[in-house]
Scaffold this active site. Structure first.
Site, PDB file in Angstrom:
ATOM      1  CE  LYS A  18     -23.704  51.786  -4.924  1.00  0.00           C
ATOM      2  NZ  LYS A  18     -24.554  50.382  -4.662  1.00  0.00           N
TER       3      LYS A  18
ATOM      4  CG  ASN B 288     -15.286  47.313  -1.053  1.00  0.00           C
ATOM      5  OD1 ASN B 288     -14.860  48.173  -2.250  1.00  0.00           O
ATOM      6  ND2 ASN B 288     -15.683  47.463  -0.083  1.00  0.00           N
TER       7      ASN B 288
ATOM      8  CD  GLN C 110     -18.306  49.449  -0.542  1.00  0.00           C
ATOM      9  OE1 GLN C 110     -17.856  50.666  -0.235  1.00  0.00           O
ATOM     10  NE2 GLN C 110     -17.813  48.870  -1.675  1.00  0.00           N
TER      11      GLN C 110
ATOM     12  N   GLY D 186     -25.803  48.223  -0.414  1.00  0.00           N
ATOM     13  CA  GLY D 186     -25.420  48.093  -1.600  1.00  0.00           C
ATOM     14  C   GLY D 186     -25.976  47.333  -2.737  1.00  0.00           C
ATOM     15  CG  ASP D 187     -24.638  44.595  -4.913  1.00  0.00           C
ATOM     16  OD1 ASP D 187     -23.993  45.312  -5.432  1.00  0.00           O
ATOM     17  OD2 ASP D 187     -24.748  43.708  -3.990  1.00  0.00           O
TER      18      ASP D 187
ATOM     19  N   GLY E  73     -19.149  46.413  -7.086  1.00  0.00           N
ATOM     20  CA  GLY E  73     -19.178  46.083  -8.453  1.00  0.00           C
ATOM     21  C   GLY E  73     -20.363  46.655  -9.110  1.00  0.00           C
ATOM     22  CG  HIS E  74     -20.794  50.458  -8.894  1.00  0.00           C
ATOM     23  ND1 HIS E  74     -20.203  51.618  -8.514  1.00  0.00           N
ATOM     24  CD2 HIS E  74     -20.999  49.755  -7.862  1.00  0.00           C
ATOM     25  CE1 HIS E  74     -20.142  51.918  -7.363  1.00  0.00           C
ATOM     26  NE2 HIS E  74     -20.611  50.571  -6.707  1.00  0.00           N
TER      27      HIS E  74
HETATM   28  P1  GDP Z   1     -24.447  48.664  -7.986  1.00  0.00           P
HETATM   29  O1  GDP Z   1     -23.396  48.072  -7.136  1.00  0.00           O
HETATM   30  O2  GDP Z   1     -25.462  49.673  -7.049  1.00  0.00           O
HETATM   31  O3  GDP Z   1     -24.040  49.465  -9.233  1.00  0.00           O
HETATM   32  O4  GDP Z   1     -25.457  47.635  -8.584  1.00  0.00           O
HETATM   33  P2  GDP Z   1     -24.836  46.091  -9.119  1.00  0.00           P
HETATM   34  O5  GDP Z   1     -24.422  46.527 -10.563  1.00  0.00           O
HETATM   35  O6  GDP Z   1     -24.097  45.392  -8.301  1.00  0.00           O
HETATM   36  O7  GDP Z   1     -26.497  45.248  -9.079  1.00  0.00           O
HETATM   37  C1  GDP Z   1     -27.323  45.765  -9.958  1.00  0.00           C
HETATM   38  C2  GDP Z   1     -27.799  44.605 -10.871  1.00  0.00           C
HETATM   39  O8  GDP Z   1     -29.009  45.026 -11.697  1.00  0.00           O
HETATM   40  C3  GDP Z   1     -26.913  44.976 -12.262  1.00  0.00           C
HETATM   41  O9  GDP Z   1     -26.882  43.395 -12.750  1.00  0.00           O
HETATM   42  C4  GDP Z   1     -27.771  45.648 -13.240  1.00  0.00           C
HETATM   43  O10 GDP Z   1     -27.400  45.307 -14.661  1.00  0.00           O
HETATM   44  C5  GDP Z   1     -28.932  45.254 -12.933  1.00  0.00           C
HETATM   45  N1  GDP Z   1     -29.975  46.282 -13.171  1.00  0.00           N
HETATM   46  C6  GDP Z   1     -29.956  47.663 -13.041  1.00  0.00           C
HETATM   47  N2  GDP Z   1     -30.948  48.156 -13.266  1.00  0.00           N
HETATM   48  C7  GDP Z   1     -32.131  47.395 -13.576  1.00  0.00           C
HETATM   49  C8  GDP Z   1     -33.672  47.249 -13.414  1.00  0.00           C
HETATM   50  O11 GDP Z   1     -34.179  48.261 -13.687  1.00  0.00           O
HETATM   51  N3  GDP Z   1     -34.158  46.038 -13.909  1.00  0.00           N
HETATM   52  C9  GDP Z   1     -33.407  44.901 -13.749  1.00  0.00           C
HETATM   53  N4  GDP Z   1     -33.875  43.834 -14.268  1.00  0.00           N
HETATM   54  N5  GDP Z   1     -32.014  44.945 -13.822  1.00  0.00           N
HETATM   55  C10 GDP Z   1     -31.280  45.980 -13.498  1.00  0.00           C
HETATM   56  P1  IMO Z   2     -21.438  48.082  -4.307  1.00  0.00           P
HETATM   57  O1  IMO Z   2     -20.800  49.246  -4.706  1.00  0.00           O
HETATM   58  C1  IMO Z   2     -22.949  44.894  -1.671  1.00  0.00           C
HETATM   59  C2  IMO Z   2     -20.414  43.820   1.749  1.00  0.00           C
HETATM   60  C3  IMO Z   2     -19.648  42.557   1.840  1.00  0.00           C
HETATM   61  C4  IMO Z   2     -19.765  42.405   3.280  1.00  0.00           C
HETATM   62  C5  IMO Z   2     -19.356  43.618   3.760  1.00  0.00           C
HETATM   63  C6  IMO Z   2     -17.853  44.075   4.171  1.00  0.00           C
HETATM   64  O2  IMO Z   2     -21.351  47.171  -5.608  1.00  0.00           O
HETATM   65  O3  IMO Z   2     -22.802  48.078  -3.822  1.00  0.00           O
HETATM   66  P2  IMO Z   2     -15.751  44.491   2.579  1.00  0.00           P
HETATM   67  O4  IMO Z   2     -15.217  43.387   1.548  1.00  0.00           O
HETATM   68  O5  IMO Z   2     -16.115  45.754   2.027  1.00  0.00           O
HETATM   69  O6  IMO Z   2     -14.946  44.767   3.811  1.00  0.00           O
HETATM   70  O7  IMO Z   2     -17.052  43.618   2.989  1.00  0.00           O
HETATM   71  O8  IMO Z   2     -19.834  44.656   3.045  1.00  0.00           O
HETATM   72  N1  IMO Z   2     -20.179  44.829   0.512  1.00  0.00           N
HETATM   73  C7  IMO Z   2     -20.915  44.946  -0.467  1.00  0.00           C
HETATM   74  N2  IMO Z   2     -22.279  44.531  -0.503  1.00  0.00           N
HETATM   75  N3  IMO Z   2     -22.401  45.834  -2.562  1.00  0.00           N
HETATM   76  C8  IMO Z   2     -21.262  46.300  -2.278  1.00  0.00           C
HETATM   77  O9  IMO Z   2     -20.832  47.189  -3.214  1.00  0.00           O
HETATM   78  C9  IMO Z   2     -20.454  45.831  -1.359  1.00  0.00           C
HETATM   79  N4  IMO Z   2     -19.223  45.995  -0.644  1.00  0.00           N
HETATM   80  C10 IMO Z   2     -19.085  45.373   0.212  1.00  0.00           C
HETATM   81  O10 IMO Z   2     -20.503  41.777   1.066  1.00  0.00           O
HETATM   82  O11 IMO Z   2     -20.903  41.901   3.591  1.00  0.00           O
HETATM   83 MG    MG Z   3     -22.811  46.109  -6.669  1.00  0.00          MG
END
Ligand code: GDP
Ligand code: IMO
Ligand code: MG
Length: 430
Positions: free
Chosen positions: A20, A42, A229, A16-17, A44-45
């Site tokens: 995306k 769960n 995720q 995850g994270d 966070g995009h």
């Molecule tokens: P997701 O859950 O896959 O959508 O990713 P998240 O939003 O949870 O986490 C990605 C984090 O990285 C966010 O805070 C974005 O603003 C940041 N981000 C995305 N692309 C880049 C990048 O190329 N460089 C940096 N430094 N930050 C980025």
């Molecule tokens: P995005 O879409 C990162 C992790 C939680 C925990 C496990 C189970 O932003 O990439 P849950 O609440 O789903 O039952 O938790 O999955 N988890 C994530 N980790 N990014 C996410 O979503 C996640 N959604 C759940 O931290 O380890």
């Molecule tokens: Mg996320």
């Protein structure tokens, strides 16, 4: 079936994270429909443009593109309260959002008893906890599988039926809360008063999204599938039991949207330039030292949903190769490449070893994964700020070599490179 070429699936290849949200916002400009197919709040995009940052949990990350229809598919679990708060927070920047957002009548719903039961269960597990986001995701999917006490979005269209059902469910849940956990009961009437109002507000957005999407495919509309995720958190193929409760790999798109997999033209796997994980569970390339801290600070690696510090480590291409094969990816997006700037060393994991012996496959056994040690390959670090690069050739030789090595190991072309959070901070490659 009309051409599949225009239909793209975005999926995280690790835990995850992977950014995306940024990639979905970027590609939404080239699609007509964006559909979330799994998970719930769960997720966070993050989307950033015009000097502002937006955090999304349920509404598809295509919302800021006025020409797109946003769909929350039947595979998602919806907390109606969170959905409405999110719409209210962003609708000023997302014109006509309420007319462009469709929520599947088949999607299951999250209620106060789900998060309460999850909090009690995680507390009871103590050290053995999963480290969930405590958003009620697991209990809502458990009810879906169990059927008896599950509530789908479509039931908000029949309020009198739903009022009686909520009474029945709360009564059953209160037995467990009071007798097993010694916790105070929920007040069914109060819950219903609150949720009846949410039902009124979401009702115009509830639709048979499967029928809508199948029609859209037939009309040749371009559909973007937004995975939440990541593959290693997939309930079937991830690092069980430290996973989420839904199909977080590309495999979830079919049941989660109703669109057959063969209608999808391209699968784009997203990876960070390093690897992170939140919550408990094995993580072979984790850096529990000053280097890990440096990556966390440079990458602002704190959870979008829970604010927890993310665990950071070297890029795990052994795990990613597994995910890439599992999802049948066509191409890769590498994100947060800028974050690796100025590290004293730079490594990628190319294999796992247990007791000095290399593993042939990514382990299916959590006990083996716990013992796996990463086999690391040294690459040349760079010191330059690459956040203004817009073409591949703008990158220093060392950063280009990093990208090419990743391509080589994973066996798929890197088509997108992200060098900063903003929409503009992106390199596209043919
Ligand atoms: P997701 O859950 O896959 O959508 O990713 P998240 O939003 O949870 O986490 C990605 C984090 O990285 C966010 O805070 C974005 O603003 C940041 N981000 C995305 N692309 C880049 C990048 O190329 N460089 C940096 N430094 N930050 C980025
Ligand atoms: P995005 O879409 C990162 C992790 C939680 C925990 C496990 C189970 O932003 O990439 P849950 O609440 O789903 O039952 O938790 O999955 N988890 C994530 N980790 N990014 C996410 O979503 C996640 N959604 C759940 O931290 O380890
Ligand atoms: Mg996320």
């Amino acid at each position: 079936m009309k051409s599949r070429e225009g239909n793209t699936l975005i999926v995280g290849l690790t835990w995850g994270d992977e950014a995306k949200g940024k990639i979905v916002d970027l590609l939404a400009a080239e699609h007509d429909v964006v559909v979330r197919y799994n998970g719930g709040n769960n997720a966070g995009h993050t989307v950033a443009f015009g000097g502002r940052t937006y955090k999304l949990h349920l509404v598809p990350s295509g919302l800021f593109r006025e020409g797109t229809t946003c769909v929350i598919g039947g595979g998602v679990v919806v907390d109606p309260k969170v959905l409405l708060e999110e719409i209210a927070r962003h609708e000023a920047q997302a014109p006509r959002l309420r007319q462009r957002l469709l929520v599947s009548s088949r999607a299951h719903t999250i209620w106060p008893w789900h998060s309460k039961i999850e909090a009690l269960s995680e507390k009871h597990q103590g050290k053995g906890k999963i480290g969930t986001t405590l958003r009620g995701i697991g209990p809502a999917y458990a009810d879906k599988a169990n059927r008896v006490h599950a509530i789908r979005m479509g039931e908000f269209l029949r309020p009198e039926h739903l009022r009686r059902k909520v009474e029945r469910v709360v009564e059953a849940r209160n037995e467990a809360f009071t007798k097993i956990y010694g916790d105070p009961p929920l007040d069914a009437a109060a819950v219903w008063r609150e949720y009846a109002a949410y039902g009124e507000a979401v009702r115009p957005m509830i639709a048979d999204t499967t029928a809508y999407l199948l029609g859209a495919v037939e009309r040749g509309k371009r559909i973007l599938f937004e995975g939440a995720q990541g593959t290693l958190l997939d309930i079937d193929h991830g690092t069980y039991p430290y996973v989420t409760s839904s199909s977080a790999s590309a495999a979830g798109a079919w049941p989660g949207s109703g669109v057959p997999a063969r209608a999808i033209g391209q699968v784009l796997g997203v990876v960070k330039a390093y690897t992170t994980r939140v919550g408990e569970g094995p993580f072979p390339t984790e850096l529990k030292d000053a280097l890990g801290d440096q990556i966390r600070e440079q990458g602002h690696e704190y959870g979008t949903t829970t604010g927890r510090p993310r665990r950071c480590g070297w890029l795990d291409t052994f795990a990613i190769r597994y995910s890439a094969r599992l999802n049948g990816i066509d191409a890769i997006a590498i994100t947060l490449l800028d974050v690796l700037r100025g590290l004293p060393q730079l490594k990628v994991c190319t294999a796992y070893a247990v007791d000095g012996k290399p593993l042939a496959e990514f382990p299916d056994d959590p006990a083996v994964l716990e013992q796996a040690r990463p086999v690391l390959e040294d690459l040349e670090p760079w010191t330059e700020d690459i956040s203004a690069a817009r073409k591949f050739t703008d990158l220093p030789r060392t950063a280009r070599a990093y990208v090419k090595r990743v391509e080589e190991i994973i066996g798929a072309p890197v088509r997108v490179i992200s060098v900063g959070p903003d929409r503009e901070q992106t390199i596209r490659r043919p």
